[in-house]
Design an enzyme around this catalytic site. Structure first.
Site, PDB file in Angstrom:
ATOM      1  N   PHE A  97       0.748  -2.020  -4.237  1.00  0.00           N
ATOM      2  CA  PHE A  97       0.111  -3.012  -5.096  1.00  0.00           C
ATOM      3  C   PHE A  97      -0.988  -2.340  -5.890  1.00  0.00           C
ATOM      4  O   PHE A  97      -1.703  -1.486  -5.365  1.00  0.00           O
ATOM      5  CB  PHE A  97      -0.519  -4.139  -4.262  1.00  0.00           C
ATOM      6  CG  PHE A  97       0.473  -4.927  -3.469  1.00  0.00           C
ATOM      7  CD1 PHE A  97       1.156  -5.987  -4.036  1.00  0.00           C
ATOM      8  CD2 PHE A  97       0.722  -4.611  -2.142  1.00  0.00           C
ATOM      9  CE1 PHE A  97       2.080  -6.716  -3.294  1.00  0.00           C
ATOM     10  CE2 PHE A  97       1.634  -5.337  -1.400  1.00  0.00           C
ATOM     11  CZ  PHE A  97       2.316  -6.390  -1.975  1.00  0.00           C
ATOM     12  N   ILE A 131       1.590  -0.383   3.625  1.00  0.00           N
ATOM     13  CA  ILE A 131       1.107  -1.018   2.405  1.00  0.00           C
ATOM     14  C   ILE A 131       0.270   0.024   1.671  1.00  0.00           C
ATOM     15  O   ILE A 131      -0.544   0.715   2.286  1.00  0.00           O
ATOM     16  CB  ILE A 131       0.201  -2.237   2.722  1.00  0.00           C
ATOM     17  CG1 ILE A 131       0.859  -3.209   3.698  1.00  0.00           C
ATOM     18  CG2 ILE A 131      -0.267  -2.902   1.432  1.00  0.00           C
ATOM     19  CD1 ILE A 131       2.067  -3.924   3.188  1.00  0.00           C
ATOM     20  N   GLU A 132       0.466   0.134   0.371  1.00  0.00           N
ATOM     21  CA  GLU A 132      -0.360   0.998  -0.473  1.00  0.00           C
ATOM     22  C   GLU A 132      -1.080   0.122  -1.484  1.00  0.00           C
ATOM     23  O   GLU A 132      -0.498  -0.793  -2.046  1.00  0.00           O
ATOM     24  CB  GLU A 132       0.493   2.029  -1.221  1.00  0.00           C
ATOM     25  CG  GLU A 132      -0.315   2.863  -2.210  1.00  0.00           C
ATOM     26  CD  GLU A 132       0.537   3.752  -3.116  1.00  0.00           C
ATOM     27  OE1 GLU A 132      -0.041   4.437  -3.971  1.00  0.00           O
ATOM     28  OE2 GLU A 132       1.778   3.754  -2.971  1.00  0.00           O
ATOM     29  N   ILE A 133      -2.359   0.417  -1.694  1.00  0.00           N
ATOM     30  CA  ILE A 133      -3.127  -0.193  -2.774  1.00  0.00           C
ATOM     31  C   ILE A 133      -3.573   0.969  -3.650  1.00  0.00           C
ATOM     32  O   ILE A 133      -4.086   1.969  -3.142  1.00  0.00           O
ATOM     33  CB  ILE A 133      -4.362  -0.966  -2.254  1.00  0.00           C
ATOM     34  CG1 ILE A 133      -3.990  -1.904  -1.104  1.00  0.00           C
ATOM     35  CG2 ILE A 133      -5.058  -1.680  -3.398  1.00  0.00           C
ATOM     36  CD1 ILE A 133      -3.152  -3.087  -1.487  1.00  0.00           C
TER      37      ILE A 133
END
Length: 191
Positions: free
Chosen positions: A91, A135-137
């Site tokens: 994201f 999850i990657e930000i």
């Protein structure tokens, strides 16, 4: 004349329009719902009542997340190490500093990485959901989407160079008629 095994992208690729959702199997539907709502900001949406299994649908940022309660939650392996090269969804965000602050406040472990390509820096934060899904930000929007130069192999191995060259030219035409790829603008990697 085009080789029969080397058709244009229009003839071979599926006529897709966008990513609709990802589906994740969970140890605990309640824990996953809490995470995706309160950590990532997804909102619950109606799910077909005809399903005969536990689950929940969520939506935000133009994408759906479908959570499915595992029939055998004990069989889902626990992940401890945060490995940015693991399967993940990414994201983009407005403020990585704020993301980091909120993760610290929530007690969520994470790993930071910086990718540099041609003087452009992309900051990344990686962490797990309750079931170990990565999850990657990031601020990956800083990294331009640049088609590979004609003849350059994807990931160093492609036997269909003729098809690849044609696909690269089509990508360049779709992105913008003003895009010009030089030899210095080669493969760009963002985990």
């Amino acid at each position: 004349m085009m080789n029969e095994t080397c058709k244009s992208e229009e003839e071979t690729a599926l006529p897709l329009t966008s990513l609709n959702h990802i589906s994740l199997i969970c140890r605990s539907l309640d824990e996953s719902l809490d995470f995706y709502q309160n950590v990532l900001g997804f909102l619950p949406i109606r799910r077909p009542g005809s399903f005969d299994f536990d689950g929940a649908w969520l939506f935000n940022y133009g994408i759906g997340i479908h959570l499915l309660q595992s029939e055998h939650p004990e069989s889902i392996p626990m992940k401890g190490e945060i490995n940015p090269k693991d399967n993940h969804i990414s994201f983009q965000c407005e403020s990585l500093a704020l993301v980091e602050k909120k993760l610290n406040e929530m007690g969520i472990s994470y790993v930071q990485r910086t990718v540099e390509e041609g003087g452009i820096f992309v900051e990344q934060i990686f962490f797990h959901d309750p079931d170990g899904f990565m999850i990657e930000i990031c601020n990956c929007e800083n990294l331009p989407v640049v088609p590979l130069p004609a003849g350059e192999l994807v990931a160093g191995a492609c036997k269909r160079v003729g098809c690849l060259n044609q696909q690269q030219q089509q990508v360049a035409q779709c992105l913008s008629p003003a895009v010009h790829v030089t030899e210095q603008e080669s493969h760009i990697s963002c985990a």
